[in-house]
Every structure is written in structure tokens, then in C-alpha cells.
Design a protein around this motif. Structure first.
Motif, PDB file in Angstrom:
ATOM      1  N   LYS B 130       0.843  -1.204   0.000  1.00 45.88           N
ATOM      2  CA  LYS B 130       0.000   0.000   0.000  1.00 45.88           C
ATOM      3  C   LYS B 130       0.873   1.247   0.000  1.00 45.88           C
ATOM      4  O   LYS B 130       1.907   1.291   0.671  1.00 45.88           O
ATOM      5  CB  LYS B 130      -0.884  -0.018   1.252  1.00 45.88           C
ATOM      6  CG  LYS B 130      -2.289   0.454   0.999  1.00 45.88           C
ATOM      7  CD  LYS B 130      -3.148   0.214   2.208  1.00 45.88           C
ATOM      8  CE  LYS B 130      -4.572   0.647   1.928  1.00 45.88           C
ATOM      9  NZ  LYS B 130      -5.439   0.414   3.049  1.00 45.88           N
ATOM     10  N   LYS B 131       0.431   2.262  -0.724  1.00 47.53           N
ATOM     11  CA  LYS B 131       1.179   3.522  -0.724  1.00 47.53           C
ATOM     12  C   LYS B 131       0.911   4.272   0.577  1.00 47.53           C
ATOM     13  O   LYS B 131      -0.207   4.227   1.106  1.00 47.53           O
ATOM     14  CB  LYS B 131       0.752   4.377  -1.917  1.00 47.53           C
ATOM     15  CG  LYS B 131       1.279   3.828  -3.217  1.00 47.53           C
ATOM     16  CD  LYS B 131       1.039   4.747  -4.364  1.00 47.53           C
ATOM     17  CE  LYS B 131       1.704   4.164  -5.608  1.00 47.53           C
ATOM     18  NZ  LYS B 131       1.548   4.995  -6.766  1.00 47.53           N
ATOM     19  N   ILE B 132       1.936   4.987   1.029  1.00 47.90           N
ATOM     20  CA  ILE B 132       1.818   5.701   2.297  1.00 47.90           C
ATOM     21  C   ILE B 132       0.672   6.702   2.266  1.00 47.90           C
ATOM     22  O   ILE B 132      -0.060   6.860   3.251  1.00 47.90           O
ATOM     23  CB  ILE B 132       3.163   6.359   2.664  1.00 47.90           C
ATOM     24  CG1 ILE B 132       4.131   5.266   3.134  1.00 47.90           C
ATOM     25  CG2 ILE B 132       3.014   7.414   3.747  1.00 47.90           C
ATOM     26  CD1 ILE B 132       5.532   5.690   3.369  1.00 47.90           C
ATOM     27  N   VAL B 133       0.498   7.349   1.123  1.00 42.48           N
ATOM     28  CA  VAL B 133      -0.545   8.362   0.997  1.00 42.48           C
ATOM     29  C   VAL B 133      -1.943   7.762   1.226  1.00 42.48           C
ATOM     30  O   VAL B 133      -2.882   8.460   1.599  1.00 42.48           O
ATOM     31  CB  VAL B 133      -0.430   9.083  -0.373  1.00 42.48           C
ATOM     32  CG1 VAL B 133      -0.915   8.213  -1.504  1.00 42.48           C
ATOM     33  CG2 VAL B 133      -1.131  10.421  -0.355  1.00 42.48           C
ATOM     34  N   LYS B 134      -2.054   6.451   1.005  1.00 45.42           N
ATOM     35  CA  LYS B 134      -3.367   5.811   1.155  1.00 45.42           C
ATOM     36  C   LYS B 134      -3.574   5.200   2.538  1.00 45.42           C
ATOM     37  O   LYS B 134      -4.613   4.602   2.817  1.00 45.42           O
ATOM     38  CB  LYS B 134      -3.549   4.744   0.080  1.00 45.42           C
ATOM     39  CG  LYS B 134      -3.720   5.364  -1.291  1.00 45.42           C
ATOM     40  CD  LYS B 134      -4.031   4.349  -2.342  1.00 45.42           C
ATOM     41  CE  LYS B 134      -4.237   5.062  -3.671  1.00 45.42           C
ATOM     42  NZ  LYS B 134      -4.193   4.139  -4.797  1.00 45.42           N
ATOM     43  N   LEU B 135      -2.585   5.347   3.410  1.00 40.69           N
ATOM     44  CA  LEU B 135      -2.713   4.775   4.755  1.00 40.69           C
ATOM     45  C   LEU B 135      -3.526   5.694   5.657  1.00 40.69           C
ATOM     46  O   LEU B 135      -3.545   6.914   5.462  1.00 40.69           O
ATOM     47  CB  LEU B 135      -1.329   4.590   5.392  1.00 40.69           C
ATOM     48  CG  LEU B 135      -0.351   3.616   4.730  1.00 40.69           C
ATOM     49  CD1 LEU B 135       0.962   3.594   5.508  1.00 40.69           C
ATOM     50  CD2 LEU B 135      -0.930   2.219   4.655  1.00 40.69           C
TER      51      LEU B 135
END
Lengths: 211, 293
Positions: B130-135
Motif C-alpha cells: 500500500k502507498k503511504i498516501v493511502k494509509l
């Protein structure tokens, strides 16, 4: 492993990944443009490829200043190690873009009249000034923030688009004229890049990582 | 030979005309868990940034083991400040996947423990792809916790590590932190607003108020000498005569104050006055909160 080696590894991984991504995007973009126009215009394709390469160098400089440099320092890299790692791989990536663009242009039918030396001068000039401008943008972002850097960025992009696309489409050959005449253009580009690296180093010296 | 300590002397940090840190002196010993508490804007993150050489001080010095920390590889190899991740923006670090972010950290950090990082990713049930921006906020906190613990740095700083974590994960974090502390004897400095929950973990507490360190003390000793006294105003005044009082609250003829007992001082409970022990959060509010009239 010493700090400098770790820094080179960090920047190497990031920048080479970026290089591969941009190459992939360039291929996709050229194919799409070709499909949209119904034919693959060699002139336009060459213009796009070099343009994408030059802009990619600029975009990467902004990314370095905004994200990857703060990240490296927050992971414990020193500013000096980060500067060296960043500059080494920025220039390696520029060289890679330059060689790929040159190879494509050299072997496109319309451009076979270009001598390798002429191409080398032409693309060295464009990529070195882009690299210098990228470092300038990086310095401005580090010193004055994102928005100040973005203005320089926009001005430079407009300038490059005019020079590159204009020269290709209108067959003005601005870049070629600039470079064919002498190697002083390259010399000026190298000096410009070195000055901008110096400004970048100055901006990094007291750089603060912000949340 | 110098004792292993991280020391900052007379640190001043100025932004424009504002002193964010005002002549801060601090010694952090090896093998302790410190709690750094202060109100919003007190200068906690700035202090941690300067201690880890992520930001320069306007004046003053930071040394590790006698060596300056600023731009010093040897000193920086022992220090890690795991910053809060910024979710804003769709490029750069926020656009990295969790795996890529931890990989980048593992390259730069000299003592990185990959096994521990993997173990924590599994325990926190983080999706590495998962991309950090989506966490979520809590998941971003997990990433910063993993970075901090896997760094294996002798001095590890965590800024709001439990922000956004649910109670189960907070409990798990404190347990992992204590296990790591017991195994390695590393020093942790934890800045947090969830004070009461973390107070059991802190061996020492550092209170920062308006850029100044107002208190650095063993947590248990601080709690042992903190009292809240309330009752009739005259009786409270009589009982606390000669003592320094904090956080005076007045309600009609009643009054409430906080005192920190000095060695040898005692309070005698009377029928009209109530004397109560305090928890760390109450002490913090008393020392750093606003006076209530």
C-alpha cells in the motif's frame, strides 16, 4: 557500510527507479500521440522524447528538494552525504537520458544527416542547462519553499517548450544553431550547472526538515 | 572518557522574532525512557529535530559522547528521530509504498534490523504494497514506529507515535517498546499528548512549556510529591503558606491549588481541606495549563 556509501545507494535506487519509470512513460506517450495522430511522425516523436527527458530532469530536482532530501536527512544522512549522492545520481540519470535520446534521434531516418558530434553537443547543451536549472529550482525550493521554486520551474518549462517544439515544428533549428556554431555553448552550460550546484550546496548547508 | 550521554547546552531556536526554544539545557542518559510532554507549539518537535541534527539550532550545542552531533556521521549513527509522516501530496515519500519506504530507511540507517521490521509489519497487519498516501493516520504511525524500533539507534526519538492508533495497538506498542528497551537498553524519548496512558512507561518526564524546560524528573518521584489541595480558600491558603502553588482554581469561597512538595515538607489533612494524590496528566495541566478564575 559508511555514510557516503549508504547515501549513494539510497539516491541510486531512487533515481534509477525514476529513470525507468520516465522511460516507460515516454514510450507510452509517444505511442499514444502516434495513435491519436494516426501516424508516427518522426519529428514530433523525437521532440517528445527529448522534451520528456529534459522535463523529467527538472521534475526530479523538485522531487529531490521536496521529498527525498528531507527523507534522507530524517533517516540520519548528513547534508554533505545527501548533496553528493543527489548530484552524482542526478548527473548519471541526465547522462542516461542524453544517451538514450541521442541514440533514438541518431537512428531516426530524418536525422541521419546529424553527425554524432553535433548531436552530442546539442543534447549536452540542453541536458546540462536542464540539470543546472533543476539544481537552481532545488536551491530555491530549499531556501524559499515550494511555490517560489514552482515559478522558476514554469518559466523554464515554457522556455524549453518554445525552443524544442518550436524549433522542431517550425524547423527553426534554434538548438542546433546555438550549438553548431561553437563549443562555448557547452562550456557556458557546464559553468551554469556548477554554479547551480554551488547554490544547491549553500541551500542544503542549513536546511531544516519540516513536518 | 566521556560518559555516554546526549547533551544539549543553551539551545535557542528562533523563527522570525519568535523564540521557539529558549536556552534549553538537557542531558539524556543512556538506558532510559523519557516522556517529552508539552502543549501544542511548546517546541517538542523542534527540540527533537535539533537533538537529531535534522534542524540547526540558532544558538547552542548538541553533543553525543562529547562529539558535536551536527553533520557528524559518527554521532548520527547512534541517533534516530522517526518523524510523523505527512499524508499531504501525491508525489515523493507519500507516494512510496510502505515496503519502499522501509527499504529506503534500511539503506540509510546503519543498524537497521530487518527481521524486527518484518515482524512488526506482520504484527501491525500493515499491507506493505500500500502507498503511504493511502494509509490511515494510525497506519502511518505504525510505519514511523517500525522505523524507530528497527533503526536500533542508541537514542531513538518518537514524535506522537500513538497518534491515531486504536487502544489495542497502543497497548501493543507500549509492550513492544518495553521489550525492546529491556533487550537493548536503548534510550527512547517519546513525545505524546496521551499522557496518562504512557506515564507508566516513562522513567523520567520532561515538561516543555513555551520553549523552556520547566521540569525534568523521575516520573514516580514527581507523582509522589504532587498534591491537589482543595477546600475553603482561607484554609487552603493557610495550609500552603510558604509553598509555591500552581494552577489556582477559585469557585466562590472554595479554592483548589496544586503543590509540589519539597523534601521535608508535609501536608496535614483537615476536615475542611482535601489533599489528593495526582496523576501525570493532572500534574501536567497544573504546571502548563492556564489559571482558572
Amino acid at each position: 557500510m559508511k555514510g557516503m556509501k549508504r547515501s549513494l545507494l539510497y539516491w541510486g535506487r531512487l533515481m534509477e527507479k525514476y529513470f525507468i519509470t520516465i522511460c516507460f512513460l515516454a514510450v507510452v506517450m509517444c505511442l499514444m500521440m502516434g495513435l491519436m495522430q494516426g501516424e508516427f511522425s518522426i519529428d514530433i516523436t523525437a521532440a517528445y522524447i527529448s522534451l520528456i527527458g529534459i522535463l523529467a530532469v527538472m521534475v526530479q530536482a523538485a522531487n529531490n528538494a521536496n521529498y527525498f532530501l528531507p527523507q534522507a536527512i530524517s533517516f540520519g544522512s548528513t547534508r554533505k552525504e545527501s548533496l553528493v549522492g543527489m548530484q552524482v545520481f542526478t548527473h548519471i540519470v541526465v547522462l542516461q537520458f542524453m544517451l538514450i535520446t541521442m541514440l533514438i534521434v541518431k537512428y531516426l531516418p530524418n536525422y541521419t544527416s546529424f553527425e554524432t558530434k553535433e548531436l552530442l553537443l546539442l543534447y549536452s547543451f540542453f541536458f546540462l542547462t536542464s540539470c543546472g536549472a533543476g539544481n537552481g529550482v532545488c536551491a530555491v525550493i530549499l531556501r524559499f519553499g515550494k511555490s517560489a521554486g514552482m515559478w522558476i520551474y514554469v518559466i523554464y518549462i515554457v522556455l524549453i517548450v518554445f525552443l524544442e517544439v518550436g524549433s522542431m515544428v517550425a524547423d527553426l533549428g534554434i538548438g542546433a544553431v546555438l550549438v553548431k556554431s561553437s563549443v562555448w555553448g557547452i562550456f557556458a552550460a557546464v559553468i551554469f550547472d556548477i554554479v547551480m550546484i554551488g547554490l544547491c550546496a549553500k541551500a542544503i548547508q542549513k536546511y531544516e526538515v519540516r513536518a | 572518557m566521556n560518559e555516554e550521554k546526549l547533551i544539549c547546552r543553551d539551545i535557542v531556536k528562533t523563527y522570525g522574532k519568535k523564540d521557539v526554544l529558549d536556552h534549553v539545557n538537557l542531558e539524556l542518559e543512556k538506558g532510559k525512557i523519557y516522556g517529552l510532554i508539552g502543549r501544542n507549539g511548546a517546541g517538542k518537535t523542534t527540540l527533537l529535530s535539533i537533538l537529531s541534527a535534522q534542524n540547526p539550532a540558532t544558538r547552542g550545542t548538541v553533543t553525543y559522547n562529547g562529539m558535536p552531533v551536527w553533520e557528524n556521521r559518527e554521532a548520527l549513527d547512534h541517533i534516530c528521530f522517526s518523524r510523523e509522516l505527512n499524508p499531504i501530496g501525491s508525489q515523493g515519500q507519500s507516494n512510496l509504498k510502505v515496503k519502499e519506504y522501509l527499504q529506503a530507511a534500511s539503506i540509510v540507517m546503519p543498524n537497521w534490523d530487518n527481521e524486527l521490521a518484518k515482524h512488526l509489519v506482520e504484527k501491525f497487519e500493515l499491507d506493505e504494497k500500500k502507498k503511504i498516501v493511502k494509509l490511515s493516520k494510525g497506519m502511518m504511525s505504525m510505519v514511523t514506529i517500525i522505523c524507530a524500533l528497527a533503526s536500533k539507534a542508541d537514542y531513538t526519538f518518537l514524535d506522537e507515535p500513538v497518534a491515531g492508533l486504536d487502544v489495542v495497538m497502543r497497548e501493543y506498542f507500549y509492550r513492544v517498546l518495553l521489550d525492546e528497551f529491556a533487550d537493548s537498553g536503548r534510550t527512547f524519548v517519546i513525545s505524546t499528548h496521551i499522557i496518562e496512558e504512557a506515564s507508566d512507561v516513562f522513567e523520567e518526564v520532561i515538561m516543555l512549556d513555551k520553549g523552556k524546560i520547566i521540569l525534568k524528573e523521575n516520573t514516580q518521584e514527581l507523582l509522589d510529591r504532587s498534591r491537589h489541595i482543595s477546600g475553603k480558600a482561607e484554609e487552603v491558603d493557610a495550609m500552603t503558606a510558604g509553598m509555591k502553588t500552581f494552577h489556582v482554581e477559585k469557585m466562590g469561597r472554595s479554592k483548589g491549588v496544586t503543590v509540589l512538595l519539597e523534601p521535608g515538607q508535609e501536608l496535614k489533612q483537615t476536615a475542611d481541606v482535601s489533599v489528593q494524590q495526582m496523576n501525570l496528566q493532572q500534574v501536567f495541566v497544573a504546571l502548563c495549563g492556564k489559571e482558572v478564575e
